[in-house]
Design an enzyme around this catalytic site. Structure first.
Site, short mmCIF file in Angstrom:
data_model
loop_
_atom_site.label_atom_id
_atom_site.label_comp_id
_atom_site.label_asym_id
_atom_site.label_seq_id
_atom_site.Cartn_x
_atom_site.Cartn_y
_atom_site.Cartn_z
N ARG A 1 69.96 61.26 84.69
CA ARG A 1 68.65 61.43 85.33
C ARG A 1 68.74 62.18 86.67
NH1 ARG A 1 64.53 56.56 85.13
NH2 ARG A 1 63.21 58.41 85.47
N HIS B 1 64.61 47.36 87.23
CA HIS B 1 63.87 47.89 88.37
C HIS B 1 62.87 46.84 88.83
CE1 HIS B 1 64.32 52.54 87.68
NE2 HIS B 1 65.18 52.10 88.57
N ARG C 1 70.15 49.28 89.99
CA ARG C 1 70.06 50.71 90.23
C ARG C 1 70.16 51.02 91.73
NH1 ARG C 1 67.46 53.63 85.98
NH2 ARG C 1 68.01 52.66 84.01
N CYS D 1 55.87 52.79 85.18
CA CYS D 1 56.95 53.76 85.15
C CYS D 1 56.41 55.19 85.00
CB CYS D 1 57.93 53.46 84.02
SG CYS D 1 59.05 52.09 84.35
#
Length: 267
Positions: A90, A165, A136, A261
């Site tokens: 990503r 997340h 993360r 998201c």
């Protein structure tokens, strides 16, 4: 009365699941791309029908997760904290977002030194910037965000990899009154205690609704757009004066994301 919002979204024309960087992603389960696009367009059109503005970020071949636009930056008072992604798959998204903001009049943009994945792990309330860590985003991104935004940052530890997340485990319902909903079991005992102290009247989600990614929702202060599978939240939201708006994003869920998201807020 709710206020009109501005959002940034990216159509999933290149969306696919060919790698796995969270427990929701299974490359063995094919994505129905036309259905994914149709579901995304429905979400975009719902926002516009409610009076909100939706800007669109151009999709880029080779960046299938760019559809999860919330991860690309955090915007507060027109100031942009860019993202730095944890996974190489990503990493290229950060520059795409940076270029969009610079090309759309945002002059105060900070390129982060430490890993943060935008509104994936930063949630803006009236009083605080809630900041997730554990899977993360780096804990070092929290003081970096506090210094840039000049807002107190509250760190919260995530302990269940399914809720990798913060925006999969907590949703800000009203950013004017500090009202939130969250799933307690996604957080460490200490973080649960912090949340209970900061938000004693929070709406607490049950496991079934959390597993439907019901906390990966967007509220404008009245309407709460959330996955249709999180039906257990509809009644409690109505009891608090909110209007739940069920959304079908089953194809995007295959990548580990849902309503929030796909939605960056341009504050």
């Amino acid at each position: 009365m709710y206020a009109a919002r501005r959002f940034l979204m990216c159509p999933p024309v290149h969306f696919r699941v060919t790698y796995s960087i969270n427990p929701w992603m299974d490359p063995a389960k094919p994505v129905d791309l036309p259905l994914a696009v149709a579901q995304w367009e429905d979400l975009r059109d719902r926002y516009r029908a409610l009076g909100h503005t939706v800007e669109e970020l151009g999709p880029v071949p080779g960046l299938p997760d760019l559809v999860y636009a919330a991860n690309g930056a955090t915007v507060v008072d027109g100031r942009v904290l860019g993202a730095r992604f944890a996974h190489p798959e990503r990493a290229g998204e950060a520059a795409v977002h940076r270029d969009w903001y610079l090309g759309h009049g945002y002059t105060e943009l900070h390129e982060p030194v430490h890993i943060n994945e935008g509104e994936g792990d930063f949630a803006v309330t009236a009083s605080w910037l809630l900041a997730g860590r554990g899977f993360r985003s780096s804990p070092l991104s929290h003081p970096e965000a506090q210094e840039f935004f000049g807002r107190p940052v509250v760190g919260l530890d995530l302990v269940d990899p399914r809720y990798y997340h913060l925006d999969t485990a907590l949703c800000v319902l009203d950013d004017a009154t500090d009202e939130v909903m969250y799933y307690p079991a996604a957080f460490s005992p200490g973080s649960r205690a912090v949340l209970a102290r900061l938000f004693p009247d929070a709406l607490l989600a049950e496991e079934a609704d959390a597993l439907a990614l019901g906390l990966n929702a967007v509220s404008d202060g009245h309407h709460v757009l959330l996955p249709q599978g999180a039906a257990g939240l509809f009644g409690p939201l109505r009891d608090r004066g909110y209007e739940p708006v069920p959304i079908d994003l089953t194809e995007l869920l295959k990548g580990g994301g849902s309503v929030k998201c796909c939605t960056a807020e341009l504050r």
